[in-house]
Design an enzyme around this catalytic site. Structure first.
Site, PDB file in Angstrom:
ATOM      1  N   GLY A 183      23.014 -19.135  14.205  1.00  0.00           N
ATOM      2  CA  GLY A 183      22.610 -18.391  15.396  1.00  0.00           C
ATOM      3  C   GLY A 183      23.353 -18.808  16.649  1.00  0.00           C
ATOM      4  O   GLY A 183      22.993 -18.435  17.758  1.00  0.00           O
ATOM      5  N   PHE A 186      24.995 -24.363  17.913  1.00  0.00           N
ATOM      6  CA  PHE A 186      25.948 -25.454  18.124  1.00  0.00           C
ATOM      7  C   PHE A 186      27.055 -25.025  19.088  1.00  0.00           C
ATOM      8  O   PHE A 186      27.652 -25.860  19.761  1.00  0.00           O
ATOM      9  CB  PHE A 186      26.482 -25.960  16.782  1.00  0.00           C
ATOM     10  CG  PHE A 186      25.344 -26.304  15.842  1.00  0.00           C
ATOM     11  CD1 PHE A 186      24.349 -27.180  16.257  1.00  0.00           C
ATOM     12  CD2 PHE A 186      25.230 -25.719  14.599  1.00  0.00           C
ATOM     13  CE1 PHE A 186      23.268 -27.476  15.440  1.00  0.00           C
ATOM     14  CE2 PHE A 186      24.154 -26.012  13.765  1.00  0.00           C
ATOM     15  CZ  PHE A 186      23.160 -26.893  14.188  1.00  0.00           C
ATOM     16  N   LEU A 188      26.415 -23.345  21.734  1.00  0.00           N
ATOM     17  CA  LEU A 188      25.795 -23.650  23.032  1.00  0.00           C
ATOM     18  C   LEU A 188      26.007 -25.123  23.387  1.00  0.00           C
ATOM     19  O   LEU A 188      26.309 -25.477  24.526  1.00  0.00           O
ATOM     20  CB  LEU A 188      24.283 -23.422  22.954  1.00  0.00           C
ATOM     21  CG  LEU A 188      23.763 -22.011  23.110  1.00  0.00           C
ATOM     22  CD1 LEU A 188      22.262 -21.978  22.840  1.00  0.00           C
ATOM     23  CD2 LEU A 188      24.051 -21.517  24.525  1.00  0.00           C
ATOM     24  N   HIS A 441      -0.672 -37.782  30.817  1.00  0.00           N
ATOM     25  CA  HIS A 441      -0.375 -37.131  32.095  1.00  0.00           C
ATOM     26  C   HIS A 441       0.514 -38.053  32.934  1.00  0.00           C
ATOM     27  O   HIS A 441       0.164 -39.226  33.098  1.00  0.00           O
ATOM     28  CB  HIS A 441      -1.666 -36.864  32.869  1.00  0.00           C
ATOM     29  CG  HIS A 441      -1.411 -36.260  34.220  1.00  0.00           C
ATOM     30  ND1 HIS A 441      -0.974 -34.972  34.378  1.00  0.00           N
ATOM     31  CD2 HIS A 441      -1.495 -36.795  35.470  1.00  0.00           C
ATOM     32  CE1 HIS A 441      -0.822 -34.720  35.678  1.00  0.00           C
ATOM     33  NE2 HIS A 441      -1.126 -35.816  36.352  1.00  0.00           N
TER      34      HIS A 441
HETATM   35  C1  LIG Z   1      28.064 -28.903  15.214  1.00  0.00           C
HETATM   36  C2  LIG Z   1      26.855 -29.066  14.356  1.00  0.00           C
HETATM   37  C3  LIG Z   1      25.778 -29.811  14.813  1.00  0.00           C
HETATM   38  C4  LIG Z   1      24.642 -29.961  14.015  1.00  0.00           C
HETATM   39  N1  LIG Z   1      23.560 -30.634  14.517  1.00  0.00           N
HETATM   40  C5  LIG Z   1      22.403 -30.664  13.811  1.00  0.00           C
HETATM   41  C6  LIG Z   1      21.248 -31.274  14.354  1.00  0.00           C
HETATM   42  O1  LIG Z   1      21.266 -31.791  15.485  1.00  0.00           O
HETATM   43  N2  LIG Z   1      20.128 -31.307  13.586  1.00  0.00           N
HETATM   44  C7  LIG Z   1      20.076 -30.758  12.342  1.00  0.00           C
HETATM   45  O2  LIG Z   1      19.020 -30.823  11.696  1.00  0.00           O
HETATM   46  N3  LIG Z   1      21.175 -30.178  11.784  1.00  0.00           N
HETATM   47  C8  LIG Z   1      22.320 -30.110  12.493  1.00  0.00           C
HETATM   48  N4  LIG Z   1      23.438 -29.526  11.937  1.00  0.00           N
HETATM   49  C9  LIG Z   1      23.388 -29.079  10.532  1.00  0.00           C
HETATM   50  C10 LIG Z   1      23.660 -30.290   9.604  1.00  0.00           C
HETATM   51  O3  LIG Z   1      24.907 -30.880   9.939  1.00  0.00           O
HETATM   52  C11 LIG Z   1      23.697 -29.910   8.118  1.00  0.00           C
HETATM   53  O4  LIG Z   1      22.651 -29.033   7.810  1.00  0.00           O
HETATM   54  C12 LIG Z   1      23.571 -31.164   7.226  1.00  0.00           C
HETATM   55  O5  LIG Z   1      24.554 -32.120   7.564  1.00  0.00           O
HETATM   56  C13 LIG Z   1      23.675 -30.801   5.738  1.00  0.00           C
HETATM   57  O6  LIG Z   1      23.593 -31.950   4.958  1.00  0.00           O
HETATM   58  P1  LIG Z   1      24.021 -31.935   3.428  1.00  0.00           P
HETATM   59  O7  LIG Z   1      23.603 -33.247   2.841  1.00  0.00           O
HETATM   60  O8  LIG Z   1      23.556 -30.708   2.776  1.00  0.00           O
HETATM   61  O9  LIG Z   1      25.606 -31.833   3.438  1.00  0.00           O
HETATM   62  P2  LIG Z   1      26.741 -32.805   4.016  1.00  0.00           P
HETATM   63  O10 LIG Z   1      26.251 -33.665   5.095  1.00  0.00           O
HETATM   64  O11 LIG Z   1      27.925 -31.938   4.276  1.00  0.00           O
HETATM   65  O12 LIG Z   1      27.047 -33.788   2.809  1.00  0.00           O
HETATM   66  C14 LIG Z   1      27.745 -33.416   1.689  1.00  0.00           C
HETATM   67  C15 LIG Z   1      28.486 -34.646   1.181  1.00  0.00           C
HETATM   68  O13 LIG Z   1      28.930 -34.378  -0.134  1.00  0.00           O
HETATM   69  C16 LIG Z   1      30.216 -34.928  -0.318  1.00  0.00           C
HETATM   70  N5  LIG Z   1      30.806 -34.167  -1.433  1.00  0.00           N
HETATM   71  C17 LIG Z   1      31.037 -32.829  -1.479  1.00  0.00           C
HETATM   72  N6  LIG Z   1      31.526 -32.484  -2.689  1.00  0.00           N
HETATM   73  C18 LIG Z   1      31.567 -33.623  -3.416  1.00  0.00           C
HETATM   74  C19 LIG Z   1      31.989 -33.912  -4.745  1.00  0.00           C
HETATM   75  N7  LIG Z   1      32.402 -32.945  -5.576  1.00  0.00           N
HETATM   76  N8  LIG Z   1      31.936 -35.203  -5.163  1.00  0.00           N
HETATM   77  C20 LIG Z   1      31.485 -36.173  -4.350  1.00  0.00           C
HETATM   78  N9  LIG Z   1      31.085 -35.958  -3.089  1.00  0.00           N
HETATM   79  C21 LIG Z   1      31.130 -34.698  -2.626  1.00  0.00           C
HETATM   80  C22 LIG Z   1      30.893 -34.767   1.036  1.00  0.00           C
HETATM   81  O14 LIG Z   1      31.934 -35.721   1.202  1.00  0.00           O
HETATM   82  C23 LIG Z   1      29.711 -35.004   2.007  1.00  0.00           C
HETATM   83  O15 LIG Z   1      29.629 -36.358   2.393  1.00  0.00           O
HETATM   84  C24 LIG Z   1      24.594 -29.373  12.713  1.00  0.00           C
HETATM   85  C25 LIG Z   1      25.682 -28.635  12.233  1.00  0.00           C
HETATM   86  C26 LIG Z   1      26.789 -28.462  13.054  1.00  0.00           C
HETATM   87  C27 LIG Z   1      27.922 -27.637  12.517  1.00  0.00           C
END
Ligand SMILES: Cc1cc2nc3c(=O)[nH]c(=O)nc-3n(C[C@H](O)[C@H](O)[C@H](O)COP(=O)(O)OP(=O)(O)OC[C@H]3O[C@@H](n4cnc5c(N)ncnc54)[C@H](O)[C@@H]3O)c2cc1C
Ligand SMILES: NC(=O)c1ccc[n+]([C@@H]2O[C@H](COP(=O)([O-])OP(=O)(O)OC[C@H]3O[C@@H](n4cnc5c(N)ncnc54)[C@H](O)[C@@H]3O)[C@@H](O)[C@H]2O)c1
Length: 457
Positions: A183, A186, A188, A441
Site C-alpha cells: 500500500g 514504506f 512514505l 494521564h
Molecule cells: C522498506 C521496508 C520496510 C519494512 N518495515 C517493516 C516494519 O517496520 N514492520 C514489519 O512488520 N514489516 C516490515 N516490512 C516487511 C518485512 O520486511 C517482511 O515482511 C519480513 O522481513 C519477511 O520475513 P521473512 O522471514 O518472510 O523473509 P526474509 O526476511 O526475506 O527472510 C528470508 C531469508 O531466507 C533466506 N533464503 C532464501 N532462499 C533461501 C534458500 N534457498 N536457502 C537458504 N536460505 C534462503 C534469505 O537469505 C533470507 O535471509 C518492511 C518491508 C520493507 C520493504
C-alpha cells in the site's frame, strides 16, 4: 544408503519467519536445522524493519532538535547526515543479528550456511554443506525487490531501500514510487527520510491515495500534516519515461516532468522461490509467485509448511513471525492455526501515521453499518504535553455489535494509539470495553478511551 544428516525439522531461510519457526520447533523438543544462504536475521534485521526504523528514529530526533533550537533550548547547527545515520543503523542491526544467533545457539538450533534446494519433499541439498533429511520442512525464503521498469532510466539510478542504506549523501532529487503490495507504506517512510536528509522528494502514487488504510476524506488532512517535510505528493501518477535527470509522469492533468536524479521503489516485493527447486517437493507457486498455505501454514504437501513473505500473506514481519511460530509448531507435531486479523501498519513518518482494520468504504461494501468518531489532538492534554502538535484519531465501530472495525491515526503517539486499538480488535473488544480503559494521564491512550466513550451506547 543416504549420507544426509537427519533432523526432525529443517527450516529454509533465517528471517523473521524462519527464525521464529526454528525457535518454536526447538522449544517443543524437535531437532532443528536452519539453512540460511546469507545472514540470520533476513530482510527485517538487515534491510527493512530494523534499519528503516533506526534511520527514521534518527530523522525524527533531528526534527525534534530543530524544534528545540527554534524554541531556544538547543543550539543545533548540524544537518541530518545520511551517511552517519546509515553507519549507526548497520552497526545496531549487526548487534541484533548477533543476539539472534545467540538465541538460536542457546535453543540448540543448528544453523547451516548455504543455499538450500529440494531434491525431494523431505530431502534438501545445501550448497557447500551436503544433504539434509527432515521429517518436516518449513519454507521461509522470503521475498525480493522487483522494482517496476521506468523506460529510459539507467539501472544505477533505480534504487531500493538496501541501496539507500549504503548512501553517504542523498541525491539532489528523488522520485519515490508509492503504492505496491504494502500500500505504499514504506514509500512514505523513505520519502520522509530522504526529504529530511535534503533531497527534493516527489512521492507519486498510481492510485487515488498515498495513505493506505485511511478513509478518502482524511487523505488531504494527512498530506497537510506531512507538508512541512516539503514532499510533493502526486496521486494518480505513473512514470512514463526518464529524460536525463527528469522523469515524466502520466497524470490526470497530462504529462508532468519531475526532477529525479534517482527513482526509489521501496514497496514492490515479490515472494521468492528462485533456486528452491519447489517442483521437486511437489509444490507449484501461485500466479503471484507465492506458495499458498492454509491457516496452519500447511502447503498441501504433507510435511511441508511455509511462512512469511513467501506465502504472499501480510508481507509484514509481524505476520511472518506469527506464521513462523505456527509453522514451526506444526512441523514439530502440534496442531495450531495462525490468527492474522487486525494486523496494524505503523509508518515512521514525522509525525507518524498508522492504521488498522477496514476503511469506511471497505466496511460499507462488506455491509457493516458503522458508528464513527474523529478526534483532533489539538488542545488535548496528551498532545499539549508533547508540545501541542496537531493530529487526529478516527475510530469506526460496528453499530450492531459495538466491535471496533478500524482505527486510523496521525500525529505524535499515533503508533501507540493504533497498536492499542489493534490489540483490542484482536481480542474482539467492544467500544464499551474500550471506553472503560484507564490510561495514564497524560498519554495518547487517553484519546482512544475518549473516542470509544463517544461511540459507546
Ligand atoms: C522498506 C521496508 C520496510 C519494512 N518495515 C517493516 C516494519 O517496520 N514492520 C514489519 O512488520 N514489516 C516490515 N516490512 C516487511 C518485512 O520486511 C517482511 O515482511 C519480513 O522481513 C519477511 O520475513 P521473512 O522471514 O518472510 O523473509 P526474509 O526476511 O526475506 O527472510 C528470508 C531469508 O531466507 C533466506 N533464503 C532464501 N532462499 C533461501 C534458500 N534457498 N536457502 C537458504 N536460505 C534462503 C534469505 O537469505 C533470507 O535471509 C518492511 C518491508 C520493507 C520493504
Ligand atoms: N516485526 C515483528 O513483529 C517481530 C517481532 C518479533 C521478532 N521479529 C523478528 O523475528 C525474528 C526473530 O525474533 P526473536 O524473537 O527470535 O528474536 P529477537 O530479535 O526479539 O531477540 C533476540 C534475542 O537475543 C538477545 N540479544 C539481543 N542482542 C543481543 C546481543 N548483542 N548479545 C546477546 N544477546 C542479545 C535478546 O535479549 C533476545 O533474547 C527477528 O528477525 C526479529 O526481527 C519481528
Amino acid at each position: 544408503m543416504s549420507t544426509a544428516r537427519r533432523f526432525d525439522v529443517a527450516v529454509i531461510g533465517g528471517g523473521a519467519a524462519g527464525v521464529a519457526a526454528a525457535l518454536e520447533a526447538a522449544r517443543l523438543g524437535a531437532s532443528v536445522a536452519l539453512v540460511e544462504a546469507e545472514r540470520p536475521g533476513g530482510s527485517c534485521v538487515h534491510f527493512t524493519c530494523i534499519p528503516t526504523s533506526i534511520l527514521l528514529d534518527a530523522a525524527e530526533g533531528f526534527v525534534r532538535a530543530r524544534e528545540l533550537a527554534v524554541a531556544g533550548v538547543l543550539t543545533a547547527s548540524e544537518t541530518f547526515q545520511l551517511g552517519r545515520a546509515n553507519d549507526r543503523a548497520r552497526a545496531l542491526a549487526r548487534s541484533l543479528a548477533a543476539g539472534l544467533e545467540t538465541s538460536l545457539r542457546r535453543a540448540r538450533v543448528e544453523v547451516v550456511a548455504g543455499h538450500a534446494s529440494f531434491r525431494e519433499p523431505g530431502l534438501l541439498t545445501v550448497a557447500g554443506a551436503g544433504e539434509l533429511a527432515a521429517d518436516a520442512v518449513v519454507i521461509a525464503s522470503g521475498a525480493r525487490w522487483e522494482p517496476p521498469a521506468v523506460p529510459g532510466l539507467p539501472a544505477d539510478r533505480l534504487a531500493t531501500p538496501d541501496v539507500v542504506q549504503s548512501w553517504r549523501e542523498p541525491p539532489p532529487s528523488c522520485l519515490i514510487l508509492g503504492g505496491g503490495p504494502s500500500g505504499g507504506v514504506f514509500a512514505l517512510e523513505y520519502a520522509t527520510l530522504l526529504a529530511l536528509a535534503g533531497s527534493a522528494v516527489t512521492l507519486a502514487a498510481p492510485g487515488p491515495s498515498v495513505f493506505a488504510g485511511f478513509d478518502d476524506d482524511l487523505q488531504p488532512l494527512l498530506a497537510d500534516l506531512l507538508q512541512p517535510l516539503g514532499i510533493t505528493v502526486l496521486v494518480g501518477a505513473v512514470p512514463l519515461r526518464a529524460e536525463g535527470e527528469t522523469v515524466v509522469l502520466a497524470t490526470a492533468a497530462g504529462e508532468r516532468p519531475v526532477a529525479a536524479a534517482c527513482v526509489l521503489a521501496a514497496d514492490p516485493r515479490v515472494p521468492s522461490v528462485r533456486g528452491l527447486g519447489i517442483e521437486c517437493a511437489g509444490l507449484t507457486p501461485g500466479a503471484d509467485g507465492a506458495i499458498p498455505v492454509d491457516a496452519a501454514c500447511a502447503t498441501g504437501v504433507p510435511g511441508i509448511f511455509a511462512a512469511g513473505d513467501i506465502t504472499g500473506q501480510g508481507m509484514r514481519s509481524s505476520t511472518a513471525a506469527v506464521q513462523g511460530r505456527t509453522a514451526g509448531a506444526n512441523a514439530a507435531g502440534e496442531s495450531r492455526v495462525a490468527r492474522l486479523s487486525a494486523v496494524p501498519w505503523l509508518a515512521h513518518t514525522v509525525p507518524p501515521v498508522a492504521a488498522v482494520g477496514s476503511t469506511a468504504a471497505a466496511a460499507q461494501q462488506a455491509g457493516i453499518p458503522l458508528a464513527s468518531v474523529t478526534l483532533g489532538f489539538e488542545g488535548t492534554a496528551p498532545s499539549v504535553a508533547r508540545g501541542g502538535h496537531p493530529g487526529l484519531l478516527r475510530l469506526h465501530a460496528d453499530r450492531r455489535t459495538g466491535e471496533i472495525v478500524s482505527a486510523q491515526a496521525a500525529g505524535p503517539g499515533a503508533h501507540e494509539l493504533v497498536s492499542a486499538a489493534a490489540a483490542l480488535m484482536q481480542t474482539e473488544a467492544t467500544v464499551d470495553q474500550a471506553a472503560a480503559l484507564v490510561a495514564w494521564h497524560p498519554s495518547p491512550l487517553e484519546l482512544l478511551a475518549e473516542a470509544a466513550r463517544r461511540l459507546a451506547g
